[in-house]
Design a protein around this motif. Structure first.
Motif, PDB file in Angstrom:
ATOM      1  N   THR A  78      99.190  56.069  19.569  1.00 50.10           N
ATOM      2  CA  THR A  78     100.531  55.505  19.640  1.00 50.10           C
ATOM      3  C   THR A  78     100.564  54.532  20.814  1.00 50.10           C
ATOM      4  N   VAL A  79     100.723  53.249  20.508  1.00 47.68           N
ATOM      5  CA  VAL A  79     100.757  52.202  21.534  1.00 47.68           C
ATOM      6  C   VAL A  79     102.119  51.523  21.464  1.00 47.68           C
ATOM      7  N   THR A  80     102.879  51.630  22.559  1.00 49.49           N
ATOM      8  CA  THR A  80     104.206  51.028  22.624  1.00 49.49           C
ATOM      9  C   THR A  80     104.258  50.039  23.779  1.00 49.49           C
ATOM     10  N   PHE A  81     105.283  49.201  23.760  1.00 47.78           N
ATOM     11  CA  PHE A  81     105.405  48.118  24.738  1.00 47.78           C
ATOM     12  C   PHE A  81     106.758  48.206  25.418  1.00 47.78           C
ATOM     13  N   ARG A  82     106.748  48.089  26.728  1.00 43.22           N
ATOM     14  CA  ARG A  82     107.963  48.268  27.523  1.00 43.22           C
ATOM     15  C   ARG A  82     109.103  47.367  27.041  1.00 43.22           C
ATOM     16  N   GLY A  83     110.235  47.998  26.761  1.00 42.94           N
ATOM     17  CA  GLY A  83     111.425  47.265  26.375  1.00 42.94           C
ATOM     18  C   GLY A  83     111.484  46.866  24.911  1.00 42.94           C
ATOM     19  N   LEU A  84     110.459  47.187  24.128  1.00 42.91           N
ATOM     20  CA  LEU A  84     110.451  46.812  22.712  1.00 42.91           C
ATOM     21  C   LEU A  84     110.463  48.060  21.836  1.00 42.91           C
ATOM     22  N   VAL A 124     105.862  41.266  27.912  1.00 43.64           N
ATOM     23  CA  VAL A 124     106.271  42.493  28.598  1.00 43.64           C
ATOM     24  C   VAL A 124     105.314  42.770  29.751  1.00 43.64           C
ATOM     25  N   ARG A 125     105.713  43.642  30.638  1.00 45.46           N
ATOM     26  CA  ARG A 125     104.930  43.944  31.845  1.00 45.46           C
ATOM     27  C   ARG A 125     104.013  45.138  31.688  1.00 45.46           C
ATOM     28  N   SER A 126     104.178  45.955  30.611  1.00 49.69           N
ATOM     29  CA  SER A 126     103.320  47.134  30.474  1.00 49.69           C
ATOM     30  C   SER A 126     103.245  47.600  29.022  1.00 49.69           C
ATOM     31  N   PHE A 140     100.351  51.519  31.381  1.00 49.75           N
ATOM     32  CA  PHE A 140      99.430  50.623  32.075  1.00 49.75           C
ATOM     33  C   PHE A 140     100.115  49.273  32.266  1.00 49.75           C
ATOM     34  N   GLY A 141     100.065  48.762  33.471  1.00 52.83           N
ATOM     35  CA  GLY A 141     100.621  47.447  33.759  1.00 52.83           C
ATOM     36  C   GLY A 141      99.764  46.352  33.150  1.00 52.83           C
ATOM     37  N   ALA A 142     100.359  45.178  32.967  1.00 53.61           N
ATOM     38  CA  ALA A 142      99.663  44.050  32.357  1.00 53.61           C
ATOM     39  C   ALA A 142      98.334  43.736  33.047  1.00 53.61           C
ATOM     40  N   MET A 147      95.792  41.233  31.413  1.00 50.29           N
ATOM     41  CA  MET A 147      96.805  40.249  31.032  1.00 50.29           C
ATOM     42  C   MET A 147      97.762  40.047  32.199  1.00 50.29           C
ATOM     43  N   ALA A 148      97.246  39.472  33.265  1.00 54.09           N
ATOM     44  CA  ALA A 148      97.981  39.356  34.531  1.00 54.09           C
ATOM     45  C   ALA A 148      99.319  38.626  34.406  1.00 54.09           C
TER      46      ALA A 148
END
Length: 177
Positions: A78-84, A124-126, A140-142, A147-148
């Motif tokens: 399960t891979v999710t993205f912050r705010g999405l 997104v940042r993470s 994990f942060g970008a 992905m800086a």
């Protein structure tokens, strides 16, 4: 006529022997049954890692069973993205199912957040990864995934767990052609 009688008797005897013999898997359960019988992994016994995927908008993820016995995670990370809303979709398309990890065993997957060169989507940042949808997962942060400038997300996909990073990379390449 005599040949037909002998042939019928031989076939009948072979069928009776086959029906009375234990099934081939009687001593060891088939892999699918073993996976169903394996207890789910406790989140505290798993170590999840993420890093750069080697290509634009990709990341590599892994999970290690640090517990003392075999356990099962979901075969689709399960891979999710912050705010999405939503999560990365599996390639090839798949449903939930068990993926068994022995003690110390590692599973690998690859994630593509957006097609290379795309300008569509959100940044997104993470991202967060869980080995099972019931787990909280690890964020994990970008920069940690290479992905800086942020993680561009547009139609994200993930592979199922694989036994090697190369197998996961090949599955991602095949699934995103």
């Amino acid at each position: 006529m005599r040949l037909r009688t002998a042939l019928t008797a031989a076939v009948t005897a072979a069928a009776a022997a086959a029906l009375s013999a234990p099934p081939v898997w009687a001593t060891t359960a088939p892999p699918a049954a073993q996976a169903r019988a394996t207890a789910p992994c406790q989140e505290k016994n798993l170590r999840i890692s993420a890093g750069p995927g080697g290509r634009q908008n990709t990341a590599r993820i892994s999970v290690v069973n640090e517990g003392g016995r075999a356990c099962a995670v979901d075969r689709v990370p399960t891979v999710t993205f912050r705010g999405l809303d939503g999560s990365a979709q599996p390639v090839p398309p798949a449903t939930s199912g068990p993926y068994v990890l022995s003690p110390g065993e590692r599973g690998y997957a690859a994630v593509r957040t957006a097609a290379p060169g795309t300008t569509e989507g959100h940044v997104v940042r993470s991202l967060s990864v869980a080995a099972d949808p019931a787990h909280y997962g690890v964020t994990f942060g970008a920069p940690a995934v290479g992905m800086a400038d942020g993680i561009r997300v547009w139609e994200p996909v993930t592979t199922l767990w694989h036994t090697s990073p190369g197998a996961a990379a090949r599955a991602l390449a095949a699934g995103t052609r």
